[in-house]
Design an enzyme around this catalytic site. Structure first.
Site, PDB file in Angstrom:
ATOM      1  N   ASP A 148       0.840  -1.200   0.000  1.00 31.10           N
ATOM      2  CA  ASP A 148       0.000   0.000   0.000  1.00 31.10           C
ATOM      3  C   ASP A 148       0.872   1.246   0.000  1.00 31.10           C
ATOM      4  OD1 ASP A 148      -2.851   0.183  -0.020  1.00 31.10           O
ATOM      5  OD2 ASP A 148      -2.920  -0.998   1.812  1.00 31.10           O
TER       6      ASP A 148
ATOM      7  N   ASP B  11      -3.609   4.099  -2.249  1.00 29.22           N
ATOM      8  CA  ASP B  11      -4.792   4.286  -1.426  1.00 29.22           C
ATOM      9  C   ASP B  11      -5.431   5.650  -1.665  1.00 29.22           C
ATOM     10  OD1 ASP B  11      -6.295   3.345   1.148  1.00 29.22           O
ATOM     11  OD2 ASP B  11      -5.664   5.397   1.604  1.00 29.22           O
TER      12      ASP B  11
ATOM     13  N   GLU C 179      -6.912   2.638  -5.719  1.00 29.25           N
ATOM     14  CA  GLU C 179      -8.141   2.494  -4.943  1.00 29.25           C
ATOM     15  C   GLU C 179      -8.959   3.762  -5.169  1.00 29.25           C
ATOM     16  OE1 GLU C 179      -9.859   2.181  -0.416  1.00 29.25           O
ATOM     17  OE2 GLU C 179      -8.397   3.671  -1.027  1.00 29.25           O
TER      18      GLU C 179
ATOM     19  N   HIS D 299     -10.279  -4.773   4.318  1.00 32.01           N
ATOM     20  CA  HIS D 299     -10.142  -4.283   5.692  1.00 32.01           C
ATOM     21  C   HIS D 299     -11.084  -3.137   6.012  1.00 32.01           C
ATOM     22  CE1 HIS D 299      -7.755  -1.766   3.095  1.00 32.01           C
ATOM     23  NE2 HIS D 299      -7.801  -0.818   4.009  1.00 32.01           N
ATOM     24  N   ASP D 300     -11.741  -2.556   5.019  1.00 33.49           N
ATOM     25  CA  ASP D 300     -12.636  -1.412   5.234  1.00 33.49           C
ATOM     26  C   ASP D 300     -14.109  -1.780   5.172  1.00 33.49           C
ATOM     27  OD1 ASP D 300     -10.798   0.641   5.674  1.00 33.49           O
ATOM     28  OD2 ASP D 300     -10.558   1.068   3.546  1.00 33.49           O
TER      29      ASP D 300
END
Length: 538
Positions: A102, A204, A268, A330-331
């Site tokens: 990331d 990200d 993302e 993860h979100d």
């Protein structure tokens, strides 16, 4: 030269997302770490995936659990050292796994040295590396912009006598990526990790990386049936993000990564305008290789129409980029808890869901424990760590429930994740889904995932083929994957009834048949991959 020889490794790849805090704890502090990941890379390789994606492991105060970076060129001590990272890369490469990481380029932590220098003076070094603005005449913030996590996107800083901008937490100040010096510094970050052997990057929240320099207010959002749980939801976010110069910065990133053969970049992109921006950020051959959106991650229900619309938004056409898909991360809450219809066996739904993911055109991303069938864990408020949930409780579902530790051994303390209480509790039922228990069970979801990923890799139609002949009727989803002389029909029952599919499945050889499915009917959660008669492998 064959098509396989000229196709980049990442096109059609299966990627496994590792959430480092929750994967494997090697030193008994209750938090996963890089050495723990390295020790378990054989497990990831056994899934047959092409690459891992590591969520942030950089030095950070952990206000947003690593997405608030205090040093782009290091490893936080809770995760280990740079030497541990190098060992991870070396072991992954020895196993044939690529390593992607990331990068968070829209903001840093307020503990980053760049921010300390920037806030010291309006005229000093790095003064314009972050987004600063004067107060209005009445002392209020410069604009009406709101932060994702709740409250104004501005915080007063007495040292500079100005407000600084933050699209997320107040401790995540916004970088001024319009500034060429900032871009150069971020490109140095990319180069640092490329030189350490990293094979790619997930960038990200990249559509948050540039703001409107004129500081114009956002207009109100039109009425909507969607619940509004944050002030952020009441605006059209057209001035605090999504600036038209973002693609020019992405072209600089791509130009650098292209100097290192075989590297991969994926954006993302979330928000109201994600579909357009994902195409923009991947258009042509000078921007990023792929884009990763939220079509499935926040969807409350899995429907044939949702899948068809998401897939058809990325046609196999000149100038259109290559998608990456995830059902979980993860979100977002675990898909099994969001999507399993009432009265349907979650284990059967998990098998069908994995078969669908592995049949999609694009890259597919399997999230930390998804291959085990983990569901969303209910975290009591007193144990919640997620800053967004704490700010908006109880209207925002805690992201912690999808970040709980991976269960490795059913009979061990904390299911083999750690020798002490972990940073988040394991799910009460997750011990029964542990890796050691599923590894030895030939019909487990873990072993099914291995089989499906291997079949996807073995069939050009599934890995690289175009979509054709869509069916989205009631609970029935169907599509063909076609490449050269190979055609595979994929049929799924997303509901709880039995569907007659004789007109769609006859005359075909089943490659995969799940939950009692056959070419005549699909029981609840039935799934079929059918090799169409008369079509040979390319």
């Amino acid at each position: 030269m064959t098509a396989a020889a000229t196709t980049p490794w990442w096109k059609g790849a299966a990627i496994y997302q590792v959430y480092p805090r929750s994967f494997a704890d090697s030193n008994g502090d209750g938090i996963g770490d890089l050495a723990g990941i390295t020790a378990r890379l054989d497990y990831i390789a056994s899934l047959g995936v092409d690459a891992i994606w590591l969520s942030p492991f950089y030095p950070s105060p952990m206000d947003d659990f690593g997405y608030d970076i205090a040093d782009y060129q290091g490893v936080d001590p809770i995760f280990g050292t740079l030497e541990d990272f190098d060992a991870l890369v070396a072991r992954a490469h020895a196993l044939g796994l690529k390593v992607t990481t990331d990068l968070v380029f829209a903001h840093t932590s307020d503990k980053h040295g760049w921010f300390a220098t920037s806030r010291a003076s309006k005229h000093g070094d790095k003064a314009d590396w972050y987004v600063w603005a004067d107060a209005k005449a009445d002392g209020s913030p410069p604009t009406n912009w709101q932060s994702v996590f709740g409250g104004p996107a501005w915080t007063w800083d007495a040292r500079r006598g100005q407000y600084y901008m933050h699209n997320f937490l107040g401790s995540q100040p916004q970088l001024n990526v319009h500034n060429p010096d900032v871009q150069d510094a971020l490109l140095d970050v990319v180069r640092f990790w490329l030189d350490r052997g990293v094979d790619g990057f997930r960038i990200d929240a990249i559509n948050f990386s540039m703001h409107d320099p004129e500081f114009r207010d956002n207009p109100p959002a039109p009425p909507s049936n969607k619940p509004r749980t944050r002030p952020f939801d009441f605006q059209k976010k057209i001035h605090n993000q999504s600036h038209p110069d973002i693609p020019l910065f992405l072209e600089r990133i791509r130009a650098l990564t292209d100097q290192y053969p075989g590297r991969f970049t994926v954006a993302e992109v979330g928000g109201d305008d994600a579909a357009r921006e994902m195409k923009l950020f991947t258009a042509g051959d000078r921007r990023l290789n792929s884009a990763y959106g939220f079509d499935f991650l926040y969807a409350g229900q899995l429907t044939p129409q949702l899948v068809r619309e998401a897939a058809e938004s990325w046609p196999d056409a000149p100038g259109i980029g290559w998608p990456s898909w995830a059902f979980e991360n993860h979100d977002a809450p675990r898909a099994l808890s969001r999507w399993t219809p009432e009265g349907v066996d979650p284990a059967a739904f998990a098998r069908m869901k994995m078969a669908l993911l592995c049949a999609l055109r694009g890259n597919i991303i399997i999230y930390n424990g998804e291959e085990l069938g983990l569901d969303q864990v209910e975290i009591p408020f007193e144990l919640v760590k997620d800053p967004e949930a704490l700010k908006n409780w109880p209207l925002t579902l805690s992201r912690d429930g999808a970040r709980t530790p991976l269960p490795w051994a059913a009979g061990e303390s904390h299911a083999g994740f750690s020798s002490v209480d972990p940073w988040l509790p394991l799910g009460a039922a997750h011990g029964d889904l542990a890796v050691d228990r599923q590894h030895g069970d030939p019909v487990s979801l873990l072993n099914l995932t291995r089989r499906l990923v291997a079949l996807r890799a073995a069939h050009p139609a599934l890995r690289l083929g175009a979509n054709a002949n869509w069916i989205a009727e009631g609970d029935l989803l169907g599509f063909d994957r076609v490449a050269g002389g190979e055609s595979i029909r994929c049929l799924f029952n997303l509901g709880g009834g039995t569907l007659d599919i004789a007109s769609h499945g006859t005359g075909a050889e089943p490659i995969v048949a799940l939950n009692g499915a056959d070419p005549a009917q699909l029981p609840p959660c039935g799934a079929l991959w059918l090799k169409l008669e008369g079509k040979n492998d390319a």
